[in-house]
Write an enzyme that holds these catalytic residues in place. Structure first.
Site, mmCIF file in Angstrom:
data_model
loop_
_atom_site.group_PDB
_atom_site.id
_atom_site.type_symbol
_atom_site.label_atom_id
_atom_site.label_comp_id
_atom_site.label_asym_id
_atom_site.label_seq_id
_atom_site.Cartn_x
_atom_site.Cartn_y
_atom_site.Cartn_z
ATOM 1 N N GLY A 1 0.934 -1.279 0.140
ATOM 2 C CA GLY A 1 0.032 0.104 0.024
ATOM 3 C C GLY A 1 0.634 1.311 -0.017
ATOM 4 N N PRO B 1 4.546 -5.027 -0.973
ATOM 5 C CG PRO B 1 6.517 -4.037 -1.255
ATOM 6 C CD PRO B 1 5.754 -5.311 -0.799
ATOM 7 N N GLY B 2 3.219 -3.651 -3.952
ATOM 8 C CA GLY B 2 3.323 -3.919 -5.285
ATOM 9 C C GLY B 2 3.328 -2.603 -6.339
ATOM 10 N NE ARG B 3 -0.502 2.109 -5.942
ATOM 11 C CZ ARG B 3 -1.777 2.140 -6.546
ATOM 12 N NH1 ARG B 3 -1.958 2.796 -7.764
ATOM 13 N NH2 ARG B 3 -2.829 1.872 -5.852
ATOM 14 N NE ARG C 1 -4.245 2.824 -10.604
ATOM 15 C CZ ARG C 1 -3.978 4.075 -10.489
ATOM 16 N NH1 ARG C 1 -3.723 5.122 -11.198
ATOM 17 N NH2 ARG C 1 -4.432 4.157 -9.160
ATOM 18 C CE1 TYR D 1 -9.846 1.593 -8.209
ATOM 19 C CE2 TYR D 1 -7.929 1.845 -9.882
ATOM 20 C CZ TYR D 1 -8.776 1.063 -9.299
ATOM 21 O OH TYR D 1 -8.459 -0.344 -9.044
ATOM 22 C CB CYS E 1 -18.462 2.631 -28.143
ATOM 23 S SG CYS E 1 -17.813 2.403 -29.620
ATOM 24 C CD GLU E 2 -18.778 1.866 -21.974
ATOM 25 O OE1 GLU E 2 -19.177 2.682 -21.086
ATOM 26 O OE2 GLU E 2 -19.004 1.055 -22.372
ATOM 27 C CE1 TYR F 1 -2.896 -3.718 -8.197
ATOM 28 C CE2 TYR F 1 -1.646 -1.780 -7.562
ATOM 29 C CZ TYR F 1 -2.010 -3.068 -6.995
ATOM 30 O OH TYR F 1 -1.570 -3.608 -5.876
HETATM 31 N N1 LLP Z 1 -1.359 -7.125 -0.164
HETATM 32 C C1 LLP Z 1 -2.765 -7.357 -0.490
HETATM 33 C C2 LLP Z 1 -3.256 -8.128 0.525
HETATM 34 C C3 LLP Z 1 -3.363 -6.385 -1.352
HETATM 35 O O1 LLP Z 1 -4.725 -6.713 -1.435
HETATM 36 C C4 LLP Z 1 -2.820 -5.442 -2.174
HETATM 37 C C5 LLP Z 1 -3.468 -4.955 -3.226
HETATM 38 C C6 LLP Z 1 -1.260 -5.335 -1.930
HETATM 39 C C7 LLP Z 1 -0.768 -6.020 -1.019
HETATM 40 C C8 LLP Z 1 -0.430 -4.434 -2.672
HETATM 41 O O2 LLP Z 1 -0.986 -3.179 -2.953
HETATM 42 P P1 LLP Z 1 0.212 -2.005 -3.156
HETATM 43 O O3 LLP Z 1 1.429 -2.034 -2.465
HETATM 44 O O4 LLP Z 1 0.379 -2.227 -4.862
HETATM 45 O O5 LLP Z 1 -0.587 -0.861 -2.866
HETATM 46 N N2 LLP Z 1 -6.194 -1.366 -8.771
HETATM 47 C C9 LLP Z 1 -5.833 -0.520 -7.678
HETATM 48 C C10 LLP Z 1 -5.321 -0.923 -6.720
HETATM 49 C C11 LLP Z 1 -5.900 -2.259 -5.973
HETATM 50 C C12 LLP Z 1 -4.905 -2.730 -5.075
HETATM 51 C C13 LLP Z 1 -5.397 -4.119 -4.454
HETATM 52 N N3 LLP Z 1 -4.726 -4.674 -3.409
HETATM 53 C C14 LLP Z 1 -5.313 0.553 -8.554
HETATM 54 O O6 LLP Z 1 -5.124 0.863 -9.606
HETATM 55 O O7 LLP Z 1 -4.855 1.607 -7.546
#
Ligand code: LLP
Length: 417
Positions: A238, A273-275, A311, A315, A343-344, A371
């Site tokens: 997150g 972390p992902g993002r 996105r 969002y 077409c949106e 994402y």
């Molecule tokens: N761990 C869990 C349990 C999660 O559900 C998520 C993301 C992460 C880690 C990784 O979160 P990050 O570090 O990437 O913030 N599609 C949305 C974001 C959805 C996140 C879902 N869960 C966007 O484009 O902003």
């Protein structure tokens, strides 16, 4: 900076993006290997000397090349489906470094995860605990399980990506957590290994994350007093990134906040972390098909669309738009909405941007590593984009563009009586 102008041309590392756009076509995602590695190391550098594992959240960008870069650095993986587990294995990742954090994990997924030797299955309910216990019994295994608890802490982010509040579907309720953990500790076919949370995505401030950490440690200490010890504490992901002009707390603030809260506790610290690892390591290249002046607005109709990057539509997200050739003559610029061919009315990538571009020129939609491709679809029977990874001056195709024939290859027209 992985993406920067050099003498007026936008580069990915040492590779000019316009060459990539012409060579591989558009729309096309481009990732910087160095940026991914650098972001991952920001976490591991801060964690040096501490028993820890950074489990990259595969859902952010699951391309095998991205997973392979991280696997080689020793990353673990946070996965949510059997499909993501298969990707990790195919990319050379070790399932023993994987946490399976699904919300509705099926029997087949549980079996697959246990057979692959996953580090832990993160449970979200009592029924899921019972299901895992039963399946592990039939496999003659003890399933490593952890619980995701909902600490009821506001991550202060967009409501669609906030996950740690009482009314969110995620995690087990705080009030029920201790009883469930005790039950897990007493079951024969599971081994209670950890506890964790994930309160939301795109956090700008680290304070809610640290508050949730402190909250979960109270629970860890209560369990300890009752004779239950854990192997790891998983603080989720997150951590936010800069899309526009935000100033997200640096990774170090999140990690140090967690380390301070953990103090002398000995459990392994997991982060997922992902993002923060891939978000600013990717861009989406697109070509201007038409410049279309209107009465109220002017439009740049480009060849990327909401099916490539949802996105903004979903969002209201802001992604910076940069021309691949930097124009000096900003005096001749116009305010445009950058829109796709779908077409949106929600098919827009950027609104009210001052740009000076002509038909046929290329744009980069920035911060498109997370994402983005991962959430793309085939709406309007649009083949998904190509993906390219750059390392130094070299650009390699890491996923070829889909073909239209592939899109309906699985369909059949029934012959009716
Ligand atoms: N761990 C869990 C349990 C999660 O559900 C998520 C993301 C992460 C880690 C990784 O979160 P990050 O570090 O990437 O913030 N599609 C949305 C974001 C959805 C996140 C879902 N869960 C966007 O484009 O902003």
């Amino acid at each position: 900076m992985a993406f920067a102008y050099r003498e007026g041309a936008l580069f990915a590392e040492e590779a000019p993006l316009e060459d990539i756009a012409r060579r591989f076509g558009t729309p096309c995602y481009v990732y910087s290997r160095a940026a991914i590695e650098g972001a991952y190391r920001e976490f591991t550098d801060e964690l040096a000397g501490r028993a820890s594992l950074v489990c990259y959240s595969v859902k952010a960008n699951s391309n095998l090349a991205v997973l392979s870069v991280l696997a080689r650095l020793g990353a673990g993986f946070d996965i949510v489906s059997g499909g993501e587990l298969a990707r990790v294995i195919a990319a050379g990742g070790d399932p023993a470094t994987g946490v399976f954090s699904g919300v509705g994990t099926t029997e087949a997924e549980i079996r697959g995860a246990l057979q692959a030797g996953i580090l832990s299955i993160n449970l979200e309910s009592e029924q899921e605990l019972e299901r895992v216990n039963a399946i592990a019994g039939t496999l003659g295994k003890r399933a490593p399980v952890a619980f995701r608890v909902n600490p009821d802490v506001d991550a202060k982010t967009h409501p669609y990506i906030s996950t740690g509040l009482k009314h969110n579907k995620f995690g087990v309720a705080w009030s029920n957590a201790e009883a469930l953990l005790r039950k897990a500790a007493a079951l024969p076919n599971v081994r209670l290994t950890g506890l964790g949370f994930h309160i939301g995505s795109l956090m700008i401030d680290s304070a809610p994350f640290v508050a949730a950490t402190q909250r979960i440690l109270e629970l860890v200490e209560r369990l300890e007093r009752g004779g239950i010890t854990l192997g790891h504490i998983d603080l989720g992901g997150g951590m936010g990134i800069r899309y526009r002009d935000e100033s997200p707390a640096p990774i170090a603030a999140f990690v140090r906040g967690a380390l301070d809260a953990l103090g002398r506790r000995r459990e392994t610290l997991l982060l997922d972390p992902g993002r923060a690892i891939v978000g600013n390591a990717g861009v989406l290249l697109t070509r201007v098909e038409y410049v279309k002046p209107g009465e109220a607005k002017n439009f740049l109709v480009v060849d990327a669309a909401m099916n490539d990057l949802i996105r903004p539509a979903l969002y209201d997200a802001w992604h910076e738009v940069k021309p691949l050739q930097e124009l000096q003559a900003l005096a001749t610029s116009t305010l445009y909405d950058v829109v796709g061919p779908v077409c949106e009315s929600a098919d827009w990538l950027a609104k009210d941007r001052r740009l000076a571009v002509r038909q046929g020129e290329f744009l980069a939609i920035m911060s498109a590593g997370a994402y983005a491709m991962a959430m793309s679809s085939n709406y309007n029977t649009r083949p998904r984009a190509a993906e390219v990874m750059v390392s130094g001056a070299e650009a390699r195709l890491v996923r070829r563009r889909e073909t239209v024939a592939e899109l309906f290859g699985g369909e059949q027209v029934p012959v009716w009586n």
